[in-house]
Design an enzyme around this catalytic site. Structure first.
Site, PDB file in Angstrom:
ATOM      1  N   ASP A   1      36.449  47.171 -70.566  1.00 27.25           N
ATOM      2  CA  ASP A   1      37.444  47.305 -69.308  1.00 27.25           C
ATOM      3  C   ASP A   1      37.379  46.284 -68.075  1.00 27.25           C
ATOM      4  O   ASP A   1      36.399  45.507 -68.752  1.00 27.25           O
ATOM      5  CB  ASP A   1      37.194  48.669 -68.912  1.00 27.25           C
ATOM      6  CG  ASP A   1      38.538  49.156 -67.631  1.00 27.25           C
ATOM      7  OD1 ASP A   1      39.573  48.658 -67.941  1.00 27.25           O
ATOM      8  OD2 ASP A   1      38.604  50.440 -67.765  1.00 27.25           O
TER       9      ASP A   1
ATOM     10  N   ASP B   1      34.609  52.206 -62.026  1.00 26.30           N
ATOM     11  CA  ASP B   1      34.169  52.389 -60.526  1.00 26.30           C
ATOM     12  C   ASP B   1      33.894  53.577 -60.595  1.00 26.30           C
ATOM     13  O   ASP B   1      32.775  53.406 -60.253  1.00 26.30           O
ATOM     14  CB  ASP B   1      36.268  52.872 -60.154  1.00 26.30           C
ATOM     15  CG  ASP B   1      36.473  52.880 -58.455  1.00 26.30           C
ATOM     16  OD1 ASP B   1      35.395  52.810 -57.496  1.00 26.30           O
ATOM     17  OD2 ASP B   1      37.375  52.735 -57.801  1.00 26.30           O
ATOM     18  N   THR B   2      34.404  54.716 -60.459  1.00 27.38           N
ATOM     19  CA  THR B   2      33.775  55.770 -60.477  1.00 27.38           C
ATOM     20  C   THR B   2      33.179  56.116 -61.963  1.00 27.38           C
ATOM     21  O   THR B   2      32.136  57.484 -62.368  1.00 27.38           O
ATOM     22  CB  THR B   2      34.465  57.549 -60.036  1.00 27.38           C
ATOM     23  OG1 THR B   2      35.656  57.298 -60.872  1.00 27.38           O
ATOM     24  CG2 THR B   2      34.743  56.929 -58.433  1.00 27.38           C
TER      25      THR B   2
ATOM     26  N   ASP C   1      42.984  52.024 -72.899  1.00 28.43           N
ATOM     27  CA  ASP C   1      44.202  52.754 -73.189  1.00 28.43           C
ATOM     28  C   ASP C   1      45.053  51.760 -73.819  1.00 28.43           C
ATOM     29  O   ASP C   1      44.606  50.764 -74.621  1.00 28.43           O
ATOM     30  CB  ASP C   1      44.623  52.283 -71.337  1.00 28.43           C
ATOM     31  CG  ASP C   1      44.195  51.762 -70.330  1.00 28.43           C
ATOM     32  OD1 ASP C   1      44.920  50.571 -70.796  1.00 28.43           O
ATOM     33  OD2 ASP C   1      43.919  51.707 -69.702  1.00 28.43           O
TER      34      ASP C   1
ATOM     35  N   GLY D   1      34.582  57.506 -64.253  1.00 28.89           N
ATOM     36  CA  GLY D   1      35.167  58.831 -64.897  1.00 28.89           C
ATOM     37  C   GLY D   1      35.699  58.416 -66.161  1.00 28.89           C
ATOM     38  O   GLY D   1      35.444  59.052 -66.728  1.00 28.89           O
TER      39      GLY D   1
ATOM     40  N   GLN E   1      47.036  48.575 -57.932  1.00 33.77           N
ATOM     41  CA  GLN E   1      48.156  49.049 -57.627  1.00 33.77           C
ATOM     42  C   GLN E   1      49.383  48.174 -57.688  1.00 33.77           C
ATOM     43  O   GLN E   1      49.723  47.492 -56.771  1.00 33.77           O
ATOM     44  CB  GLN E   1      48.293  49.703 -56.039  1.00 33.77           C
ATOM     45  CG  GLN E   1      46.952  50.555 -56.254  1.00 33.77           C
ATOM     46  CD  GLN E   1      47.049  51.203 -53.767  1.00 33.77           C
ATOM     47  OE1 GLN E   1      48.046  51.245 -53.616  1.00 33.77           O
ATOM     48  NE2 GLN E   1      45.953  51.462 -53.653  1.00 33.77           N
TER      49      GLN E   1
ATOM     50  N   ARG F   1      47.047  60.257 -67.359  1.00 30.97           N
ATOM     51  CA  ARG F   1      46.015  60.770 -65.821  1.00 30.97           C
ATOM     52  C   ARG F   1      47.430  61.911 -65.183  1.00 30.97           C
ATOM     53  O   ARG F   1      48.438  61.176 -65.429  1.00 30.97           O
ATOM     54  CB  ARG F   1      46.632  58.810 -66.075  1.00 30.97           C
ATOM     55  CG  ARG F   1      45.355  58.831 -64.521  1.00 30.97           C
ATOM     56  CD  ARG F   1      45.171  57.925 -63.865  1.00 30.97           C
ATOM     57  NE  ARG F   1      44.557  56.588 -64.918  1.00 30.97           N
ATOM     58  CZ  ARG F   1      43.860  56.853 -64.574  1.00 30.97           C
ATOM     59  NH1 ARG F   1      42.686  56.792 -63.812  1.00 30.97           N
ATOM     60  NH2 ARG F   1      43.006  55.432 -65.713  1.00 30.97           N
TER      61      ARG F   1
ATOM     62  N   LYS G   1      44.678  58.210 -74.031  1.00 24.65           N
ATOM     63  CA  LYS G   1      45.022  59.461 -72.882  1.00 24.65           C
ATOM     64  C   LYS G   1      45.679  59.477 -71.985  1.00 24.65           C
ATOM     65  O   LYS G   1      47.019  59.106 -72.033  1.00 24.65           O
ATOM     66  CB  LYS G   1      43.751  58.337 -71.789  1.00 24.65           C
ATOM     67  CG  LYS G   1      44.082  57.275 -71.118  1.00 24.65           C
ATOM     68  CD  LYS G   1      43.144  56.437 -70.379  1.00 24.65           C
ATOM     69  CE  LYS G   1      44.262  55.515 -69.385  1.00 24.65           C
ATOM     70  NZ  LYS G   1      42.738  55.035 -68.645  1.00 24.65           N
TER      71      LYS G   1
END
Length: 444
Positions: free
Chosen positions: A230, A234-235, A178, A237, A105, A204, A202
């Site tokens: 990267d 995290d997840t 990205d 995905g 963020q 989002r 990509k």
């Protein structure tokens, strides 16, 4: 001359929170010091209490805390530790956060959103931090959020050296997940010898966190092993969808290199499921190593095959069939033993297991090359080499148990001796493979 004069004495002290004390213990051991005893516990309503059991006045304090789940508690605990040090008159406070919480963020995507990464920097400055040390920030601009020095460490040299050592013999390409991390991919490319670059275009959905759509791959990846770099997973995905797009463009395989393995929620299942779906588990790399080992095994056995072939051309009358048959059997034996090692190693689904199996087989083949052509005492020793036992067992019906040395001497080997030879060496090799495979897994 008046006044009191003292030589400056520096006192380095290392502090840790409760998120990952093992990491802090390893760091302090490298520094040759111990961790400062600290009392930390939670009140019944969730509030955190921190107190140091030693004087910290005038010390150079390093406060190490991993911002792991539960991340808010970890951050709050580190803030309280910094505040306690400031109020106890520590001379300088350095905050060590390997993963910078809320780093994603770092800007406003829409109106009425916070810039949480900036707020994090402000809170640590207000608490009393003089310096920050962190690893692989999500974006470099976060360094400017903190009003003080920031040591931004990079994991790239360690990760890139590992990739270069393990996959350097293959055609590589570096892929950024990205367009925003293309500069990081360029640094990876230079470290890997200037391999081609690509990135994922990509989109989002800003209303759905941790989800993205990989539209297409921009760059040449066909037939190459792609190093997908990267800062965090995290997840999983984003990374798995990027890998799907890369494989759809004809890549030979995907190597994922990330610094922060957060692995929230379904991350582990997604990574494992993606690997099984595309066949990109360690099994695929193991097969690659195993096939190279088969070629090395056959090459290692060519000299003895040539010796047998020469024996077929120059040997006694009526013996050339035996010599020629033996030459073919040596190559066949090499392939059989190498395939056995490959299958045995793949059973572990580990590249280290295949390396252990095939590597020890090449050594066995080398022993066979030394001992099989010799006669007399050496011929007796040769009976304890794996290829000798295999050749004797395979040509037993043709020679009725007799073996011929290069000097023309004949000796008879019982069938049970050849069988025992193969069984014993297979057992020894199996045990060696298990041992080396386990050691390889421990190193990984």
């Amino acid at each position: 001359m008046t006044g009191i004069h003292k030589h400056p004495v520096k006192n380095l002290m290392v502090f840790t929170g409760r998120t990952h004390p093992e990491l802090a213990a390893a760091v302090s051991q490298e520094l040759g010091t111990g961790l400062v005893p600290t009392s930390a516990y939670d009140f019944a309503n969730g509030e955190i209490y921190v107190r140091y059991e030693e004087s910290v006045r005038g010390c150079d304090a390093f406060v190490l805390q991993s911002h792991a789940t539960p991340i808010n508690e970890a951050i709050m605990e580190q803030l309280l530790m910094v505040d306690a040090l400031k109020r106890a008159s520590a001379k300088r406070i350095t905050v060590v956060m390997p993963f910078y919480g809320y780093a994603r963020q770092d800007k406003k995507h829409r109106g009425r959103e916070p810039i949480s990464a900036r707020l994090m920097a402000d809170m640590f400055k207000t608490a009393g931090a003089d310096r920050l040390i962190t690893v692989d920030l999500h974006t470099d601009q976060i360094q400017g959020f903190f009003d003080g020095p920031v040591d931004h460490l990079m994991a790239r040299p360690i990760l890139a050296n590992h990739v270069k050592e393990k996959y350097g013999d293959r055609k590589l390409a570096v892929v950024s997940p990205d367009a925003g991390r293309i500069k990081v991919a360029e640094q990876w490319s230079r470290h890997l010898g200037g391999c081609p670059l690509a990135f994922i275009h990509k989109t989002r959905d800003i209303n759905r966190p941790n989800e993205m759509v990989a539209n297409r791959v921009v760059g040449e990846v066909e037939g190459r092993w792609c190093v997908l770099v990267d800062d965090m997973i995290d997840t999983a995905g984003t990374i798995t969808k990027a890998a799907d797009a890369i494989m759809a463009d004809g890549a030979a395989g995907v190597i994922i290199a990330a610094t922060h393995a957060i692995f929230s929620g379904p991350a582990v299942e997604r990574m494992q499921g993606w690997g099984r779906q595309l066949g990109l588990t360690p099994l695929r790399d193991a097969t690659y190593v195993g096939m190279k080992a088969i070629v090395a095994m056959i090459i290692a056995c060519i000299p003895i095959a040539l010796i047998y072939a020469i024996g077929a051309a120059t040997g006694a009358e009526g013996q050339w069939q035996v010599w020629l048959y033996s030459a073919l059997l040596v190559l066949l034996g090499a392939a059989v033993f190498a395939l056995y090692g490959l299958v045995f190693g793949l059973a572990f689904k580990s590249e280290s297991a295949v390396s252990a199996a095939s590597g020890s087989l090449v050594i066995f083949a080398f022993l066979g090359n030394i001992f099989i052509p010799l006669s007399g005492v050496m011929l007796t020793i040769a009976k304890f080499t794996p290829l000798y036992g295999f050749v004797s067992l395979a040509r037993y019906p043709l020679t009725e148990g007799y073996t011929t040395s290069l000097t023309g001497e004949m000796s008879q080997q019982p069938l049970w001796e050849a069988v025992v030879n193969v069984v014993v060496w297979t057992t020894i090799h199996a045990g060696l493979t298990v041992y080396l495979a386990r050691r390889g897994r421990e190193r990984q």
